[in-house]
Design a protein around this motif. Structure first.
Motif, PDB file in Angstrom:
ATOM      1  N   ARG A 294       0.822  -1.208   0.000  1.00 48.61           N
ATOM      2  CA  ARG A 294       0.000   0.000   0.000  1.00 48.61           C
ATOM      3  C   ARG A 294       0.859   1.263   0.000  1.00 48.61           C
ATOM      4  O   ARG A 294       0.391   2.341  -0.361  1.00 48.61           O
ATOM      5  N   SER A 295       2.135   1.122   0.412  1.00 49.63           N
ATOM      6  CA  SER A 295       3.076   2.245   0.351  1.00 49.63           C
ATOM      7  C   SER A 295       4.481   1.676   0.259  1.00 49.63           C
ATOM      8  O   SER A 295       4.739   0.540   0.681  1.00 49.63           O
ATOM      9  N   THR A 296       5.393   2.460  -0.287  1.00 47.33           N
ATOM     10  CA  THR A 296       6.777   1.999  -0.407  1.00 47.33           C
ATOM     11  C   THR A 296       7.420   1.735   0.957  1.00 47.33           C
ATOM     12  O   THR A 296       8.061   0.696   1.141  1.00 47.33           O
ATOM     13  N   PRO A 297       7.305   2.650   1.942  1.00 48.24           N
ATOM     14  CA  PRO A 297       7.886   2.355   3.260  1.00 48.24           C
ATOM     15  C   PRO A 297       7.349   1.068   3.869  1.00 48.24           C
ATOM     16  O   PRO A 297       8.108   0.269   4.421  1.00 48.24           O
ATOM     17  N   HIS A 298       6.021   0.867   3.754  1.00 52.51           N
ATOM     18  CA  HIS A 298       5.421  -0.341   4.329  1.00 52.51           C
ATOM     19  C   HIS A 298       5.982  -1.583   3.650  1.00 52.51           C
ATOM     20  O   HIS A 298       6.329  -2.575   4.311  1.00 52.51           O
ATOM     21  N   GLY A 299       6.100  -1.551   2.330  1.00 50.83           N
ATOM     22  CA  GLY A 299       6.638  -2.700   1.608  1.00 50.83           C
ATOM     23  C   GLY A 299       8.079  -2.984   1.964  1.00 50.83           C
ATOM     24  O   GLY A 299       8.472  -4.147   2.149  1.00 50.83           O
ATOM     25  N   LEU A 300       8.897  -1.948   2.074  1.00 47.48           N
ATOM     26  CA  LEU A 300      10.305  -2.141   2.405  1.00 47.48           C
ATOM     27  C   LEU A 300      10.485  -2.725   3.801  1.00 47.48           C
ATOM     28  O   LEU A 300      11.328  -3.606   4.011  1.00 47.48           O
ATOM     29  N   LEU A 301       9.721  -2.237   4.756  1.00 45.83           N
ATOM     30  CA  LEU A 301       9.852  -2.745   6.128  1.00 45.83           C
ATOM     31  C   LEU A 301       9.373  -4.190   6.227  1.00 45.83           C
ATOM     32  O   LEU A 301       9.927  -4.981   7.011  1.00 45.83           O
ATOM     33  N   GLU A 302       8.383  -4.569   5.426  1.00 50.41           N
ATOM     34  CA  GLU A 302       7.950  -5.963   5.400  1.00 50.41           C
ATOM     35  C   GLU A 302       9.035  -6.865   4.823  1.00 50.41           C
ATOM     36  O   GLU A 302       9.302  -7.953   5.345  1.00 50.41           O
ATOM     37  N   VAL A 303       9.654  -6.423   3.740  1.00 49.18           N
ATOM     38  CA  VAL A 303      10.727  -7.211   3.130  1.00 49.18           C
ATOM     39  C   VAL A 303      11.926  -7.288   4.070  1.00 49.18           C
ATOM     40  O   VAL A 303      12.584  -8.329   4.179  1.00 49.18           O
ATOM     41  N   ALA A 304      12.222  -6.201   4.760  1.00 49.67           N
ATOM     42  CA  ALA A 304      13.330  -6.197   5.717  1.00 49.67           C
ATOM     43  C   ALA A 304      13.115  -7.248   6.803  1.00 49.67           C
ATOM     44  O   ALA A 304      14.043  -7.975   7.183  1.00 49.67           O
ATOM     45  N   GLU A 305      11.889  -7.338   7.284  1.00 50.64           N
ATOM     46  CA  GLU A 305      11.588  -8.333   8.314  1.00 50.64           C
ATOM     47  C   GLU A 305      11.673  -9.747   7.750  1.00 50.64           C
ATOM     48  O   GLU A 305      12.223 -10.655   8.389  1.00 50.64           O
ATOM     49  N   LYS A 306      11.155  -9.946   6.567  1.00 50.87           N
ATOM     50  CA  LYS A 306      11.142 -11.281   5.945  1.00 50.87           C
ATOM     51  C   LYS A 306      12.557 -11.787   5.708  1.00 50.87           C
ATOM     52  O   LYS A 306      12.845 -12.982   5.890  1.00 50.87           O
ATOM     53  N   HIS A 307      13.461 -10.929   5.286  1.00 52.64           N
ATOM     54  CA  HIS A 307      14.832 -11.332   4.973  1.00 52.64           C
ATOM     55  C   HIS A 307      15.790 -11.111   6.139  1.00 52.64           C
ATOM     56  O   HIS A 307      17.008 -11.273   5.965  1.00 52.64           O
ATOM     57  N   SER A 308      15.257 -10.731   7.297  1.00 49.51           N
ATOM     58  CA  SER A 308      16.089 -10.464   8.484  1.00 49.51           C
ATOM     59  C   SER A 308      17.214  -9.490   8.150  1.00 49.51           C
ATOM     60  O   SER A 308      18.379  -9.685   8.529  1.00 49.51           O
ATOM     61  N   ALA A 309      16.864  -8.439   7.426  1.00 49.60           N
ATOM     62  CA  ALA A 309      17.859  -7.445   7.024  1.00 49.60           C
ATOM     63  C   ALA A 309      18.406  -6.713   8.243  1.00 49.60           C
ATOM     64  O   ALA A 309      17.671  -6.420   9.193  1.00 49.60           O
ATOM     65  N   SER A 310      19.690  -6.411   8.206  1.00 50.13           N
ATOM     66  CA  SER A 310      20.327  -5.685   9.307  1.00 50.13           C
ATOM     67  C   SER A 310      20.633  -4.245   8.923  1.00 50.13           C
ATOM     68  O   SER A 310      21.067  -3.462   9.767  1.00 50.13           O
ATOM     69  N   LEU A 311      20.391  -3.882   7.660  1.00 49.40           N
ATOM     70  CA  LEU A 311      20.658  -2.530   7.190  1.00 49.40           C
ATOM     71  C   LEU A 311      19.791  -2.250   5.968  1.00 49.40           C
ATOM     72  O   LEU A 311      19.702  -3.082   5.071  1.00 49.40           O
TER      73      LEU A 311
END
Length: 294
Positions: free
Chosen positions: A85-102
């Protein structure tokens, strides 16, 4: 450690790709390049909506294909496209899914060349992300195969300063870089008087400098006890009539990265860019990473 790049469109992509590759190479991490497209329109004419979605799919795939060609072969990279629904929301979801550290973002195209400028996506993410957020100055370029050589931590002797310094030292260690604590003194132009005000300000600035230098030394002494700290550490103070001069005064070289802390008024374990940090970020000539409040 996984580095996630929120892929911007157009000219901004080059700078963001360069920074993401630099950070992934320095930390010996995998890189995930993510392109976020708007979610499907809920109502509307089916044919028009389908054509629009097809256009978005094609544009997203072209952006990822261009990123694939631009990235160096020495960085292990995967590419994902998501709808949100928004770029920030999508990025934070992907960050959580991939266990991103940065998380790496691009600067706004409305900002000046060579400076970090916050667009709507970055502004939202910089007030909510649970992981460090890095941004490249507009037009940023780095040498092929280069790595981060020094992390400069914008250090203030305030509540939470020691925790921030420790977090910056940990980041420098992960990147194989040295650490520099930098404090900034902004001295406004003196009011025209008989000169008493100017001398008084000189005295205050001198006392402040002595205090900051002592606090920096104490902090560095504490950091030397860390088991996985950076290979070398130093400190400095930048002086200027405004934030631009003050930040420039400490000196910058290729391979530098500026780290700033989150405001104490923000939530724990989240980045939250305060007014002072925002001024430092906007005047930085090198890439910036904002660390969450610990």
């Amino acid at each position: 450690m996984t580095v996630l790049l929120g892929l911007p469109r157009g000219e901004r992509a080059t700078a963001a790709l360069g920074l993401a590759a630099l950070l992934a190479r320095s930390s010996r991490s995998d890189l995930v390049v993510c392109a976020v497209a708007p979610a499907s329109w809920p109502p509307g004419l089916a044919k028009i909506d389908a054509e629009y979605q097809e256009y978005l799919n094609q544009a997203t795939q072209e952006a990822l294909d261009s990123a694939r060609l631009a990235l160096p072969a020495d960085v292990a990279t995967s590419f994902v496209a998501v709808r949100a629904r928004s770029t920030p929301h999508g990025l934070l979801e992907v960050a959580e899914k991939h266990s991103a550290s940065l998380l790496v973002l691009g600067s706004s195209s409305t900002g000046g060349i060579g400076r970090v400028s916050l667009g709507s996506v970055a502004d939202h993410v910089l007030h909510s992300a649970p992981i460090p957020v890095a941004m490249a100055p507009r037009g940023y370029r780095c040498r092929v195969g280069s790595t981060v050589r020094r992390v400069t931590a914008a250090y203030g002797a305030t509540h939470g300063g020691a925790d921030f310094a420790a977090a910056a030292a940990k980041l420098a260690g992960q990147l194989g870089a040295t650490l520099r604590l930098a404090s900034f003194a902004v001295r406004s132009g003196p009011v025209i008087t008989a000169g008493v005000g100017l001398h008084a300000e000189d005295g205050v600035l001198g006392e402040w400098s002595q205090y900051i230098e002592q606090v920096q030394r104490d902090t560095l002494a504490q950091l030397t006890e860390l088991l996985s700290g950076p290979p070398a550490m130093e400190s400095t103070i930048g002086y200027g009539r405004d934030w631009h001069e003050s930040v420039e005064d400490v000196g910058w070289t290729d391979g530098d990265l500026l780290a700033v802390g989150s405001s104490s008024v923000g939530p724990l374990a989240r980045v939250f860019l305060g007014s002072r940090a925002s001024k430092i970020v906007r005047n930085s000539p090198v890439p910036v990473v904002v660390l969450p409040r610990s």
